[in-house]
Design a protein around this motif. Structure first.
Motif, short mmCIF file in Angstrom:
data_model
loop_
_atom_site.label_atom_id
_atom_site.label_comp_id
_atom_site.label_asym_id
_atom_site.label_seq_id
_atom_site.Cartn_x
_atom_site.Cartn_y
_atom_site.Cartn_z
N ASP A 79 54.20 51.50 27.74
CA ASP A 79 52.94 50.94 27.24
C ASP A 79 51.89 52.01 26.98
OD1 ASP A 79 53.27 48.23 26.95
OD2 ASP A 79 52.94 47.82 29.08
N LEU A 80 52.16 53.22 27.38
CA LEU A 80 51.12 54.24 27.43
C LEU A 80 51.45 55.45 26.55
CD1 LEU A 80 48.57 55.29 28.93
CD2 LEU A 80 50.10 56.18 30.69
N GLY A 81 50.47 55.86 25.72
CA GLY A 81 50.56 57.13 25.00
C GLY A 81 49.40 57.99 25.44
N VAL A 82 49.66 59.25 25.75
CA VAL A 82 48.59 60.13 26.24
C VAL A 82 48.47 61.38 25.38
CG1 VAL A 82 47.73 61.49 28.18
CG2 VAL A 82 48.89 59.33 28.62
N VAL A 83 47.24 61.67 24.99
CA VAL A 83 46.96 62.93 24.29
C VAL A 83 46.19 63.81 25.28
CG1 VAL A 83 45.81 63.98 22.31
CG2 VAL A 83 46.79 61.67 22.11
N PRO A 84 46.85 64.83 25.81
CA PRO A 84 46.20 65.63 26.86
C PRO A 84 45.10 66.53 26.31
CG PRO A 84 48.34 66.54 26.32
CD PRO A 84 48.21 65.29 25.52
N GLN A 85 44.30 67.02 27.23
CA GLN A 85 43.18 67.88 26.84
C GLN A 85 43.66 69.22 26.28
OE1 GLN A 85 40.35 68.25 30.04
NE2 GLN A 85 38.92 69.42 28.82
N GLU A 86 44.70 69.76 26.92
CA GLU A 86 45.20 71.07 26.48
C GLU A 86 46.48 70.87 25.69
OE1 GLU A 86 43.36 73.58 27.25
OE2 GLU A 86 42.15 72.70 28.88
N VAL A 87 46.67 71.72 24.66
CA VAL A 87 47.90 71.69 23.89
C VAL A 87 49.08 71.98 24.83
CG1 VAL A 87 49.21 72.88 22.09
CG2 VAL A 87 46.78 72.37 21.75
N ASN A 88 50.06 71.11 24.84
CA ASN A 88 51.15 71.32 25.80
C ASN A 88 52.55 71.22 25.19
OD1 ASN A 88 51.27 68.62 25.37
ND2 ASN A 88 51.39 68.02 27.51
#
Ligand SMILES: Nc1ncnc2c1ncn2[C@@H]1O[C@H](COP(=O)(O)OP(=O)(O)O)[C@@H](O)[C@H]1O
Ligand SMILES: [Mg+2]
Length: 306
Positions: A79-88
């Motif tokens: 259910d979850l998509g995450v765009v992190p703060q740092e490019v990973n």
């Protein structure tokens, strides 16, 4: 109403003893566009880390669409998509492979993965770059690639950690449009930002976090209404007479020069009333801008505990 995120009494103390979250509780409804606002070090990324189970919480509970993230690991991840703060992502991997690999983690059949990969790379303006190594992308493109990657399994909930930090104005606007579009199509969006105008433009509800505690949780509209006055700078086509007086009780004007004035409007008065008064006085207004960012003002006063 279904609740997309339910956080109860969340606490996090890092191994070095730093207490990053001190009993955070938040409810975010399905379909919302929600902003988590706060200064650096407030605990925003820690909350997102806990939601995506990358950070182990110390206490409290977290549910995504009614399912506990600890006991329903697989369902809540779908259910979850995450765009992190740092490019990973790997700097050496190609753009398309980064998205395809992610689709693989979600167990998507190859044909569907290929289709979704093209869909989101196109939507985010990266299709032309599909065969390039990610390190050749600009900062803004890298961020968009993380968004495409987060969306490939079409989650009901998208969380973005400072999505527009360091992104230029034009790109920021197109990202806003894109996020608004997918929110209108039903995706719940949560973003963290310290660009206050971003929250103001996009979000319906808001929480302010400072030093690991929620200090405000309300609708954007109510938050803005708390401010009793706003200051605008108006540019006028017609020359402003000396001693110009707008003749309204809840508005004051100060002439800056022949073609610009500072206008202070108090809460009860609508900006429409001001404009009809300008019409009556035959002052043609060419442009208007906020002198100070209202949210910024409010934010500072909240942090000072006023
Ligand atoms: N891995 C970690 N170990 C120790 N302290 C951390 C770690 N990650 C974050 N912190 C600290 O926790 C606090 C909250 O950080 P963070 O959640 O990244 O805040 P924000 O995203 O709001 O800037 C900060 O004081 C930060 O230095
Ligand atoms: Mg952060």
């Amino acid at each position: 109403m279904t609740t997309a995120i339910s956080i109860k009494n969340l606490g996090k103390t890092y191994a070095n003893g730093l207490e990053a979250l001190k009993g955070v509780s938040l409810e975010i409804e399905q379909g919302d566009f929600f902003a988590l606002l706060g200064p650096n070090g407030a605990g925003k990324s820690t909350i997102i880390g806990v939601l995506s189970t990358l950070v182990n919480k110390s206490s409290g509970s977290v549910e995504i669409f009614g399912k506990n993230v600890d006991t329903h690991v697989y369902e809540t991840k779908l259910d979850l998509g995450v765009v992190p703060q740092e490019v990973n992502f790997s700097q050496f991997e190609k753009v398309r492979d980064i998205v395809m690999t992610q689709a693989g983690y979600y167990g998507m059949p190859r044909a569907l993965a290929t289709e979704r990969c093209e869909k989101y790379l196109r939507k985010l303006g990266l299709w032309e770059k599909r065969d390039e190594r990610s390190r050749s992308l600009s900062g803004g493109m890298k961020r968009r690639l993380m968004i495409a990657r987060a969306l490939v399994h079409e989650p009901r909930l998208l969380i973005l950690d400072e999505p527009t930090a360091g992104v230029d104005i034009e790109l920021r606007r197109s990202m806003w449009e894109f996020l608004t579009e997918i929110n209108n199509n039903g995706t719940t969006i949560v973003l963290t930002t310290h660009y206050l105008e971003e929250a103001e433009q996009l979000c319906r509800n808001i929480a302010i976090i400072d030093e690991g505690k929620i200090i405000e949780n309300t609708s954007m509209r109510e938050l803005l209404a708390e401010l009793d006055s706003q200051t605008f700078i108006l540019d006028t086509a017609s020359k402003i007479p000396e001693n110009f007086d707008i003749g309204l009780e809840c508005a004051t004007v100060r002439k800056i020069d022949d073609h610009s004035i500072e206008l202070v409007v108090s809460g009860e008065l609508s900006i429409n009333d001001v404009f009809s008064q300008f019409d009556k006085l035959e002052v043609k207004v060419d442009g208007m801008r906020n002198k100070t960012n209202r949210l910024e003002q409010l934010f500072l006063s909240k942090l000072k505990g006023e």
